[in-house]
Design a protein around this motif. Sequence first.
Motif, PDB file in Angstrom:
ATOM      1  N   LEU A 229     -30.083 -29.162 -37.115  1.00 27.97           N
ATOM      2  CA  LEU A 229     -29.311 -29.198 -38.359  1.00 27.97           C
ATOM      3  C   LEU A 229     -27.957 -29.873 -38.153  1.00 27.97           C
ATOM      4  CD1 LEU A 229     -29.983 -25.637 -39.869  1.00 27.97           C
ATOM      5  CD2 LEU A 229     -30.684 -27.824 -40.845  1.00 27.97           C
ATOM      6  N   ILE A 230     -27.280 -29.533 -37.080  1.00 30.10           N
ATOM      7  CA  ILE A 230     -25.938 -30.094 -36.822  1.00 30.10           C
ATOM      8  C   ILE A 230     -26.014 -31.613 -36.699  1.00 30.10           C
ATOM      9  CG2 ILE A 230     -24.123 -30.280 -35.073  1.00 30.10           C
ATOM     10  CD1 ILE A 230     -24.354 -27.318 -34.615  1.00 30.10           C
ATOM     11  N   PHE A 231     -26.953 -32.111 -35.880  1.00 32.90           N
ATOM     12  CA  PHE A 231     -27.010 -33.555 -35.667  1.00 32.90           C
ATOM     13  C   PHE A 231     -27.595 -34.287 -36.878  1.00 32.90           C
ATOM     14  CE2 PHE A 231     -26.242 -32.369 -31.318  1.00 32.90           C
ATOM     15  CZ  PHE A 231     -25.518 -33.439 -30.823  1.00 32.90           C
ATOM     16  N   ALA A 232     -28.486 -33.667 -37.613  1.00 34.35           N
ATOM     17  CA  ALA A 232     -29.020 -34.306 -38.822  1.00 34.35           C
ATOM     18  C   ALA A 232     -27.926 -34.458 -39.868  1.00 34.35           C
ATOM     19  CB  ALA A 232     -30.179 -33.488 -39.374  1.00 34.35           C
ATOM     20  N   PHE A 233     -27.072 -33.434 -39.996  1.00 29.53           N
ATOM     21  CA  PHE A 233     -25.987 -33.500 -40.978  1.00 29.53           C
ATOM     22  C   PHE A 233     -24.892 -34.466 -40.536  1.00 29.53           C
ATOM     23  CE2 PHE A 233     -23.497 -32.033 -44.469  1.00 29.53           C
ATOM     24  CZ  PHE A 233     -22.187 -32.006 -44.025  1.00 29.53           C
ATOM     25  N   ALA A 234     -24.582 -34.465 -39.243  1.00 32.42           N
ATOM     26  CA  ALA A 234     -23.485 -35.292 -38.747  1.00 32.42           C
ATOM     27  C   ALA A 234     -23.860 -36.751 -38.621  1.00 32.42           C
ATOM     28  CB  ALA A 234     -23.000 -34.763 -37.394  1.00 32.42           C
ATOM     29  N   ALA A 235     -25.116 -37.047 -38.218  1.00 34.85           N
ATOM     30  CA  ALA A 235     -25.483 -38.421 -37.884  1.00 34.85           C
ATOM     31  C   ALA A 235     -26.615 -38.999 -38.711  1.00 34.85           C
ATOM     32  CB  ALA A 235     -25.848 -38.509 -36.399  1.00 34.85           C
ATOM     33  N   GLY A 236     -27.251 -38.204 -39.549  1.00 34.29           N
ATOM     34  CA  GLY A 236     -28.289 -38.756 -40.400  1.00 34.29           C
ATOM     35  C   GLY A 236     -29.697 -38.529 -39.886  1.00 34.29           C
ATOM     36  N   ALA A 237     -30.657 -39.120 -40.601  1.00 35.22           N
ATOM     37  CA  ALA A 237     -32.076 -38.853 -40.351  1.00 35.22           C
ATOM     38  C   ALA A 237     -32.526 -39.365 -38.990  1.00 35.22           C
ATOM     39  CB  ALA A 237     -32.922 -39.477 -41.462  1.00 35.22           C
ATOM     40  N   THR A 238     -32.074 -40.546 -38.578  1.00 33.51           N
ATOM     41  CA  THR A 238     -32.553 -41.131 -37.317  1.00 33.51           C
ATOM     42  C   THR A 238     -32.196 -40.264 -36.129  1.00 33.51           C
ATOM     43  OG1 THR A 238     -32.280 -43.338 -38.273  1.00 33.51           O
ATOM     44  CG2 THR A 238     -32.497 -43.185 -35.881  1.00 33.51           C
ATOM     45  N   VAL A 239     -30.920 -39.905 -36.022  1.00 35.76           N
ATOM     46  CA  VAL A 239     -30.488 -39.064 -34.907  1.00 35.76           C
ATOM     47  C   VAL A 239     -31.080 -37.671 -35.034  1.00 35.76           C
ATOM     48  CG1 VAL A 239     -28.472 -38.061 -33.752  1.00 35.76           C
ATOM     49  CG2 VAL A 239     -28.378 -40.401 -34.614  1.00 35.76           C
ATOM     50  N   GLY A 240     -31.150 -37.135 -36.242  1.00 30.28           N
ATOM     51  CA  GLY A 240     -31.741 -35.813 -36.429  1.00 30.28           C
ATOM     52  C   GLY A 240     -33.178 -35.762 -35.961  1.00 30.28           C
ATOM     53  N   CYS A 241     -33.969 -36.791 -36.293  1.00 30.97           N
ATOM     54  CA  CYS A 241     -35.360 -36.847 -35.850  1.00 30.97           C
ATOM     55  C   CYS A 241     -35.438 -36.988 -34.327  1.00 30.97           C
ATOM     56  CB  CYS A 241     -36.058 -38.016 -36.536  1.00 30.97           C
ATOM     57  SG  CYS A 241     -37.826 -38.122 -36.189  1.00 30.97           S
ATOM     58  N   THR A 242     -34.561 -37.809 -33.751  1.00 29.59           N
ATOM     59  CA  THR A 242     -34.540 -37.981 -32.289  1.00 29.59           C
ATOM     60  C   THR A 242     -34.216 -36.679 -31.585  1.00 29.59           C
ATOM     61  OG1 THR A 242     -33.813 -40.267 -32.583  1.00 29.59           O
ATOM     62  CG2 THR A 242     -33.510 -39.290 -30.414  1.00 29.59           C
ATOM     63  N   VAL A 243     -33.233 -35.966 -32.083  1.00 31.01           N
ATOM     64  CA  VAL A 243     -32.866 -34.676 -31.502  1.00 31.01           C
ATOM     65  C   VAL A 243     -34.043 -33.710 -31.588  1.00 31.01           C
ATOM     66  CG1 VAL A 243     -31.358 -32.673 -31.754  1.00 31.01           C
ATOM     67  CG2 VAL A 243     -30.418 -34.971 -31.927  1.00 31.01           C
ATOM     68  N   GLY A 244     -34.749 -33.718 -32.712  1.00 33.65           N
ATOM     69  CA  GLY A 244     -35.906 -32.843 -32.859  1.00 33.65           C
ATOM     70  C   GLY A 244     -37.007 -33.148 -31.856  1.00 33.65           C
ATOM     71  N   VAL A 245     -37.295 -34.428 -31.644  1.00 34.97           N
ATOM     72  CA  VAL A 245     -38.340 -34.819 -30.698  1.00 34.97           C
ATOM     73  C   VAL A 245     -37.960 -34.413 -29.273  1.00 34.97           C
ATOM     74  CG1 VAL A 245     -39.508 -36.789 -29.655  1.00 34.97           C
ATOM     75  CG2 VAL A 245     -39.188 -36.707 -32.119  1.00 34.97           C
ATOM     76  N   VAL A 246     -36.729 -34.738 -28.858  1.00 32.59           N
ATOM     77  CA  VAL A 246     -36.306 -34.441 -27.487  1.00 32.59           C
ATOM     78  C   VAL A 246     -36.264 -32.936 -27.248  1.00 32.59           C
ATOM     79  CG1 VAL A 246     -34.409 -34.652 -25.836  1.00 32.59           C
ATOM     80  CG2 VAL A 246     -35.011 -36.585 -27.291  1.00 32.59           C
ATOM     81  N   THR A 247     -35.687 -32.191 -28.200  1.00 35.05           N
ATOM     82  CA  THR A 247     -35.604 -30.740 -28.038  1.00 35.05           C
ATOM     83  C   THR A 247     -36.996 -30.109 -28.017  1.00 35.05           C
ATOM     84  OG1 THR A 247     -33.508 -30.793 -29.243  1.00 35.05           O
ATOM     85  CG2 THR A 247     -34.546 -28.658 -28.953  1.00 35.05           C
ATOM     86  N   PRO A 334     -22.040 -43.388 -33.161  1.00 30.97           N
ATOM     87  CA  PRO A 334     -21.957 -44.700 -33.832  1.00 30.97           C
ATOM     88  C   PRO A 334     -22.821 -44.751 -35.083  1.00 30.97           C
ATOM     89  CG  PRO A 334     -22.304 -44.954 -31.458  1.00 30.97           C
ATOM     90  CD  PRO A 334     -22.505 -43.493 -31.768  1.00 30.97           C
ATOM     91  N   GLY A 335     -22.293 -45.453 -36.093  1.00 32.20           N
ATOM     92  CA  GLY A 335     -23.041 -45.652 -37.322  1.00 32.20           C
ATOM     93  C   GLY A 335     -22.701 -44.686 -38.419  1.00 32.20           C
ATOM     94  N   THR A 336     -22.039 -43.580 -38.108  1.00 32.20           N
ATOM     95  CA  THR A 336     -21.680 -42.624 -39.148  1.00 32.20           C
ATOM     96  C   THR A 336     -20.447 -43.117 -39.905  1.00 32.20           C
ATOM     97  OG1 THR A 336     -20.263 -41.359 -37.641  1.00 32.20           O
ATOM     98  CG2 THR A 336     -22.584 -40.729 -37.757  1.00 32.20           C
ATOM     99  N   ALA A 337     -20.290 -42.601 -41.123  1.00 34.68           N
ATOM    100  CA  ALA A 337     -19.141 -43.014 -41.939  1.00 34.68           C
ATOM    101  C   ALA A 337     -17.827 -42.606 -41.282  1.00 34.68           C
ATOM    102  CB  ALA A 337     -19.245 -42.385 -43.327  1.00 34.68           C
ATOM    103  N   GLU A 338     -17.816 -41.427 -40.646  1.00 36.37           N
ATOM    104  CA  GLU A 338     -16.592 -40.971 -39.979  1.00 36.37           C
ATOM    105  C   GLU A 338     -16.237 -41.865 -38.798  1.00 36.37           C
ATOM    106  OE1 GLU A 338     -19.133 -39.167 -40.785  1.00 36.37           O
ATOM    107  OE2 GLU A 338     -18.433 -37.573 -42.131  1.00 36.37           O
ATOM    108  N   ASN A 339     -17.262 -42.272 -38.046  1.00 38.98           N
ATOM    109  CA  ASN A 339     -17.008 -43.150 -36.905  1.00 38.98           C
ATOM    110  C   ASN A 339     -16.513 -44.514 -37.364  1.00 38.98           C
ATOM    111  OD1 ASN A 339     -18.432 -45.392 -34.942  1.00 38.98           O
ATOM    112  ND2 ASN A 339     -17.596 -43.671 -33.802  1.00 38.98           N
ATOM    113  N   VAL A 340     -17.103 -45.036 -38.427  1.00 38.09           N
ATOM    114  CA  VAL A 340     -16.674 -46.338 -38.951  1.00 38.09           C
ATOM    115  C   VAL A 340     -15.234 -46.271 -39.445  1.00 38.09           C
ATOM    116  CG1 VAL A 340     -17.075 -48.017 -40.785  1.00 38.09           C
ATOM    117  CG2 VAL A 340     -19.018 -47.061 -39.536  1.00 38.09           C
ATOM    118  N   THR A 341     -14.897 -45.190 -40.163  1.00 37.83           N
ATOM    119  CA  THR A 341     -13.529 -45.031 -40.656  1.00 37.83           C
ATOM    120  C   THR A 341     -12.533 -44.946 -39.506  1.00 37.83           C
ATOM    121  OG1 THR A 341     -14.349 -43.867 -42.608  1.00 37.83           O
ATOM    122  CG2 THR A 341     -12.019 -43.584 -42.057  1.00 37.83           C
TER     123      THR A 341
END
Length: 822
Positions: A229-247, A334-341
């Motif tokens: 949940l934390i990584f999906a909310f912070a970084a979006g679907a791609t990172v959230g899915c990656t975190v789910g697979v690795v975990t 990288p790629g998040t709105a906060e990181n870009v800002t």
Amino acid sequence: MPKTERTMVSPTADLKMLNVSGANVLQGSTRMRLRMEHMMVHLGVIILVVGFLLGRAYILGNILPFALPFFAAVFIMKKERTALAFIGLVAGSLSVSLQHASYTFVAIILFLVGHMILKKSVKRVQGLLPIQVFFSIFLTHLVLVYAYHSELTTYDFLMSSIEAGLSYILTIIFLQSVPFLTQVNRRQGLVTEEIVCLIILIASVITGTTDWYIYDVSVQHILSRYLVLIFAFAAGATVGCTVGVVTGLIMSLSNVASLYQMSLLAFSGLLGGLLKEGKKVGTGLGLLIGTSLISLYGDKQGEIVSSIIESCIAVALFLLTPKYLLEKIAKIIPGTAENVTDQQQYLRKIRDLTSERIIRFSNVFQALSTSFTHFGAVDTDEPEDKVDLFLSDITAKSCQTCFKKEQCWSMNFDRTYSYMEDLMDGVEKGTLEKNHKLQREWEKYCVRSSKVKELMEKELFPFNAQLQLKRQVRESRRLVAEQLAGVAKVMDDFAREITREKENHQLQEEQILDCLKGFGVDIRDVEIYSMEQGNIDIEMNIPYCNGRGECEKLIAPMLSDILRENIVVKKEKCATSPAGFCNVSFGSLKKYMVDAGLTTVAKGGGFVSGDSHKLMEIGAGTYAIAISDGMGNGERAHMESTETLKLLQKILQSGIEETVAIKAINSILSLRTTDEIFATLDLAMIDLQTATARFLKIGATPSFIKRGDQVIKIEGSNLPIGIVQEFDVDVIHVELKPGDLLIMMSDGVYEGAKYVENHEMWMKRKIRELQTNNPQDVSDLLIEEVIRTKDKHIEDDMTVVVAQFEHNNPKWATIPVYSLHA
């Protein structure tokens, strides 16, 4: 009945009390967060906890690949936390079984022994760390199997190799992940490999909770879903899915029955990232939907209910997660709105400072161009009648000593001039030898006819060459001026396209921000441009304070304690409305200050003096005093000295070292005019941090330092600027003390006293007899003394600059920030 008194409280008072209460709550929560970060990171509690859980983690029933790689990574990267890692790992493995504890203990001991042996023969041991872990695990597995069973089989060698290989890979991963456990703040963006390594470390830690249940609810499942949940909310679907697979993959290795968790976590991470626009609720809803859909494949109704309960608990923990924590995670991915800002803000500051520097250099080039253009216009062009100039030179060498001078030039000027003009024309055209009539008439007329003719033939060619050279120099000057102006325009245009540059001080920025917030000061952001000692440059956005002076009275004293040097407000741009933010710049308070006095008079009491002066701050903490005396008096001398100091100021403010600047000015003044025009330069560069002064005297009179009853003379031996093109600049270094009076003067003051044979002794005596230390009074009195010796006549331009050197004490005392030193 007793009377009851009622106190009327205005709505404004209620609002103020509510604001104070809210500020206290915010301050309390910030302090609690700082204490937690201090305890977990600075005291190493997080190393202990992670070590405990990794000591419990195992895969495929009896393989323990996590403990030693974690210990090795901590041992190399954070050696002072090695004991905590050892205690946590052994305690965690002991909570599983005595066999696990013995395995972990023996593996660590073998690693340490091997490291000590290898360190004696190899300088860079860190590069061999994974290999050390490989052999330590390999030998530990074989030794313990042999100790328990008294024999080794091929299967034992195979399992030992597999476990050692996994430990080898995990060591490489943990070397990139362990730094995240020892840093309070991190603003650098992560790369994909770092994200995966971090997730593997967290998933490995979660594996240590495999056997933990609360009323049939798995703690491992709750934590893994919370992580997704934390990584999906912070970084979006791609990172959230990656975190789910690795975990899910790591969890399935520890328990094959948990293989379906990989699908659940991956699908939930994808849905949570896609629904993040709905804030935390949307991401939590994505996990619940994913859990419900995947759980439908289960056979037992109890497992479905337990899975949904686990997801609900994970969502509840996620909703309680502080917003600042999620924003921090988002900034480093990288790629998040906060990181870009964050990156855009950083680049904007880079462009700003670069633009400022380029504009300074542009001003230098523009000043040079103006100088060449201006003096090209002032300098005389080719004479309107070059004949007059040439003939005056010839007559000066031939007719001045002739006994018939008065007869030729006073009584028969026109006839003499006509003859000489014809002679010059004949020499120039090469027809004089053929013009016998002119030669006979000239021989009868002039008693020095042969000498005049020889001088004309000898001097005419150099004269014409000199005129040509002047034309070329004038044209070159014009071209140089145009080129410099073009360069200045190009640099100015380029400066408009960029903004400001800053050094990379993310860690210090976060520390200052946290300290100030921990004290209850609401700061929007902190940007550090320089952390150089004595040249601190910090910019902040601070809420509108309604003119209470919080920046000067509160924040600057707190920064003084944090940075261990006196900080003051340099520039403040207040907000236009109570809802806005003030932009404030803070900088180092200079240890010393200069109070200057100036007195200048022109020759004869006129309005235009040939002396010029400059009092200016150069760069970071350097105060410059300069006096220039142009040759002679009047407009031209004033122009010469003023232009010298203008060039000096521009070049010094661009950051060029003073000796180089003076050589550049000398070259410019030598080239820009063919007349014998020069100027003296008396320059003092005072460092307001170290109390040192550098004196450069170019044809200037001595300066004096009054220190109590002692008068110290400062003198140099360089020629005035513009006389020679190449010369070495002698720099005189002097240590100043608080209370010193620096007295600089032009030659009209130093050599102006009438009927004085020893000007140095006279000036020292007058300075020693002064009854005041006020800089302005001292400069007035010295010029007055000189004028009195001349019966109140001002026979030359006179300038005196007096600077008093004193300690610079801060206006407000330092406020200690205890959270920083806790």
